[in-house]
Design an enzyme around this catalytic site. Structure first.
Site, PDB file in Angstrom:
ATOM      1  CG  ASN A 100     -30.683  -8.707  -0.907  1.00 18.28           C
ATOM      2  OD1 ASN A 100     -30.592  -9.172   0.221  1.00 18.28           O
ATOM      3  ND2 ASN A 100     -30.041  -9.007  -1.638  1.00 18.28           N
ATOM      4  CG  ASP A 149     -29.208 -11.887   0.900  1.00 15.92           C
ATOM      5  OD1 ASP A 149     -29.331 -11.169   2.111  1.00 15.92           O
ATOM      6  OD2 ASP A 149     -28.079 -11.867   0.132  1.00 15.92           O
ATOM      7  CG  ASP A 173     -27.769  -5.905   1.703  1.00 17.46           C
ATOM      8  OD1 ASP A 173     -28.200  -4.524   1.721  1.00 17.46           O
ATOM      9  OD2 ASP A 173     -28.492  -6.718   1.604  1.00 17.46           O
ATOM     10  CD  GLU A 226      -7.137  -5.589  15.674  1.00 18.59           C
ATOM     11  OE1 GLU A 226      -7.962  -6.052  16.119  1.00 18.59           O
ATOM     12  OE2 GLU A 226      -6.694  -6.012  14.544  1.00 18.59           O
ATOM     13  CG  HIS A 255     -15.410  -6.981  14.205  1.00 15.39           C
ATOM     14  ND1 HIS A 255     -14.560  -5.601  14.380  1.00 15.39           N
ATOM     15  CD2 HIS A 255     -14.595  -7.887  13.836  1.00 15.39           C
ATOM     16  CE1 HIS A 255     -13.115  -6.035  13.972  1.00 15.39           C
ATOM     17  NE2 HIS A 255     -13.409  -7.218  13.522  1.00 15.39           N
ATOM     18  CG  ASP A 256     -12.365  -8.800  16.618  1.00 15.58           C
ATOM     19  OD1 ASP A 256     -13.121  -9.451  15.846  1.00 15.58           O
ATOM     20  OD2 ASP A 256     -11.155  -7.959  16.393  1.00 15.58           O
ATOM     21  CG  ASP A 286     -30.900  -8.963   3.965  1.00  9.85           C
ATOM     22  OD1 ASP A 286     -30.589  -8.494   3.057  1.00  9.85           O
ATOM     23  OD2 ASP A 286     -31.817  -9.856   4.359  1.00  9.85           O
ATOM     24  CG  ASP A 324      -7.283  -6.958  10.851  1.00  9.65           C
ATOM     25  OD1 ASP A 324      -8.117  -6.879  11.621  1.00  9.65           O
ATOM     26  OD2 ASP A 324      -6.855  -8.114  10.395  1.00  9.65           O
ATOM     27  CG  ASP A 368     -11.382  -3.370   8.721  1.00  7.48           C
ATOM     28  OD1 ASP A 368     -10.069  -3.649   8.951  1.00  7.48           O
ATOM     29  OD2 ASP A 368     -12.069  -3.639   9.575  1.00  7.48           O
TER      30      ASP A 368
END
Ligand code: TEU
Ligand code: CA
Length: 553
Positions: free
Chosen positions: A26, A28, A32, A244, A318-319, A24, A202, A101
């Site tokens: 910035n 928040d 990003d 995938e 990520h899964d 990150d 995907d 993706d």
């Protein structure tokens, strides 16, 4: 492999970034694109060739960006199209390519196409999605969503159901519609023209679905659509394309990835990632992994795609839960077992994928409360299983082992506040072990998991046996050692891995006189005498054997 059949992505290593959790810039609390730019030097140091960027498109974020409402713009939390262009430029400067993706099985329900389609049965966009009349006042059929519940959602206005194989905010696109397909080709060409180097597609095996026949994966038109895509988009560009495909078999993997068929370069197969669930059940129904089964499955894929097609190699994304927690040892032998798993995978034939944090041995999230899980899949399954009377402790245990959020906790950069991921409060809880497991520590220690990955990646650049050598499994029934050879000409690589914590002897019958060199090991003093080695906990070694040369280096 003939010189002219060799491709740049045969020698590449891909690094997957899940932008929300990477860095990150910035404060928040949300990772990003500028954050990725700031970490390119780190990725260059690791040595990877390609970044696979999980979705950064406009999205209501019901499924963290896998629900896209505008394929042509960047989600404001992540940055702007200008910053995206800058990422392409800055990564290009460092010799790093970017693949995007491509989520085209479904859109967000907030995509203008769906907002139009919903309006009436005769709207020009109606047929971009899949609608059916009710059956006896209920769902048209039994099809289920992968996130729990029926795949059909009722729309009151038009008294019809639409299909969604993920959340109801992710309506499935209708690939039988030619205008819809053309809209997708335009969008893909927009990104190709921008200078991206390929696509990760995907759930691409779902686009040929035939809902009336209860067919979800591998529908009869799937390969026709992919060949159409090839012709209309990336066919003339030397891009990397990886699909995938949860439902792929070795036979249909060749349909996707045999270059003669002009479809994709490779697919992600998930057979090996499903060996620790009860057969025929969901992945929440847990079972111990049998090493012999893992050897059989991975070897089957290595043999099947040796001549036609190409394998992708991965433990994580990520899964999936973190591999060191899943099949390694995230306690006493975290470092050894993470390096063993890396060696085992990177020794194989195919293109390796690394998921962010894998290179420093990040572990599962270890959340104790259901409230800590953000993922819509986990929340849905929790409700479904609680309602069905499952034991809550069992449900929580399966999440602890398998929930997708295990992979999504923020990247651990340092021992500073919020693991150095953000100056503000991160969008998702950080794994408390960040004070020990973090990039800064890894870079300080020449024996770290990071440097082991760096070495494996470098090897692929210079070692043709590693890239093109033929695979052969050894001792297939041994229950604790995974050993295999890769051979090309008179060179051979021997990869020997102790998959467990207990010591185990390994015998290698050396036939002809040869020169032997150790190319990598996860212990500093591994034995050069590979004919008979006592392997220590998770010990993993790669030897290079040059046959016909007497004596040793
Ligand atoms: O995932 C496809 C998919 O079916 C599984 O990964 C899913 O997360 C789960 O295992 C089903 O039980 C892809 C993306 O990788 C995933 O992040 C998305 O949520 C999904 O498609 C929908 O786009
Ligand atoms: Ca941010």
């Amino acid at each position: 492999m003939e010189e002219n059949q060799q491709k740049w992505w045969h020698k590449s290593v891909i690094y997957q970034i899940y932008p929300r959790s990477f860095y990150d810039s910035n404060g928040d609390g949300i990772g990003d694109i500028q954050g990725i730019i700031l970490k390119l030097d780190y990725l260059e140091k690791l040595g990877i060739d390609v970044i696979w960027l999980s979705p950064v498109y406009e999205s209501p974020n019901v499924d963290n960006g896998y629900d896209i409402s505008d394929y042509y713009s960047v989600l404001s939390e992540f940055g702007t199209m200008q910053i995206m262009n800058k990422l392409l430029f800055e990564s290009g400067k460092r010799g790093i390519k970017i693949i995007m993706d491509l989520v085209v099985n479904h859109t967000s329900d907030q995509h203008p196409w769906f907002l139009e389609a919903k309006k009436s049965k005769d709207n020009p966009y109606r047929d971009y999605y899949i609608w059916r009349d009710p059956m006896d006042g209920k769902e048209p059929n039994e099809l289920k969503s992968n996130f729990g519940g029926s795949a059909w959602e009722y729309d009151e206005l038009t008294n019809q159901y639409y299909i969604h194989f993920y959340s109801k905010q992710q309506p499935d696109l209708n690939w039988d519609n030619a205008a819809m397909r053309n809209s997708i080709w335009d969008m893909m060409n927009f990104w190709i023209d921008k200078g991206i180097s390929g696509f990760r597609m995907d759930v691409i095996d779902l686009i040929g679905k035939e809902p009336d026949k209860l067919i979800k994966e591998n529908g009869s038109k799937l390969h026709e659509y992919l060949q159409d895509m090839y012709r209309n988009t990336f066919g003339n560009n030397d891009l990397l394309t990886v699909g995938e495909t949860w439902g792929v078999t070795t036979d249909n993997a060749k349909l996707y990835s045999d270059p003669k068929r002009k479809e994709l370069n490779m697919v992600f197969q998930f057979e090996h990632m499903q060996l620790d669930k009860v057969a025929g059940k969901q992945r929440w129904d847990l079972r111990e992994l049998e090493l012999v089964e893992l050897k059989h499955v991975l070897s089957k894929w290595q043999y099947a795609l040796d001549q036609e097609g190409w394998n992708s190699l991965f433990w994580n994304n990520h899964d999936l839960p973190r591999i060191v927690s899943r099949w390694g040892n995230d306690g006493q032998y975290r470092v050894e077992s993470a390096k063993m798993l890396a060696t085992l995978l990177h020794g194989m034939k195919g293109t390796p994928y690394i998921y962010q944090g894998e290179e420093i041995g990040m572990t599962n999230a270890a959340f104790t409360s259901i409230d800590d899980y953000i993922d819509i899949e986990t929340q849905n399954i929790y409700k479904e299983r609680m309602a069905a009377g499952f034991d809550e402790e069992e449900i929580m245990k399966s999440f602890y082992m398998k929930a997708r959020d295990n992979a999504r906790t923020p990247m651990q950069w340092s021992a500073a506040d919020h693991a150095g991921f953000s100056k503000g409060k991160p969008w998702m809880k950080i794994n408390p072990n960040y004070t020990n497991i973090n990039v800064e520590n890894a870079l300080r220690d020449s024996n770290s998991i990071f440097f082991h990955y760096q070495k494996l990646i470098k090897m692929r650049k210079h070692n043709n046996t590693l890239v093109y050598g033929t695979y052969k499994l050894l001792d297939s029934e041994d229950t604790s050692i995974y050993a295999y050879e890769r051979s090309l000409g008179n060179k051979k690589l021997l990869i020997v891995c102790n998959f467990y914590q207990h010591e185990k002897e390994f015998y290698y019958p050396m036939t002809s006189p040869s020169e032997v060199e150790m190319v990598i090991s996860n212990y500093n003093d591994s034995s050069l005498n590979m004919k008979n080695i006592k392997l220590r906990p998770y010990e993993a070694i790669i030897y290079e054997i040059s046959e016909g040369e007497v004596g040793r280096k």
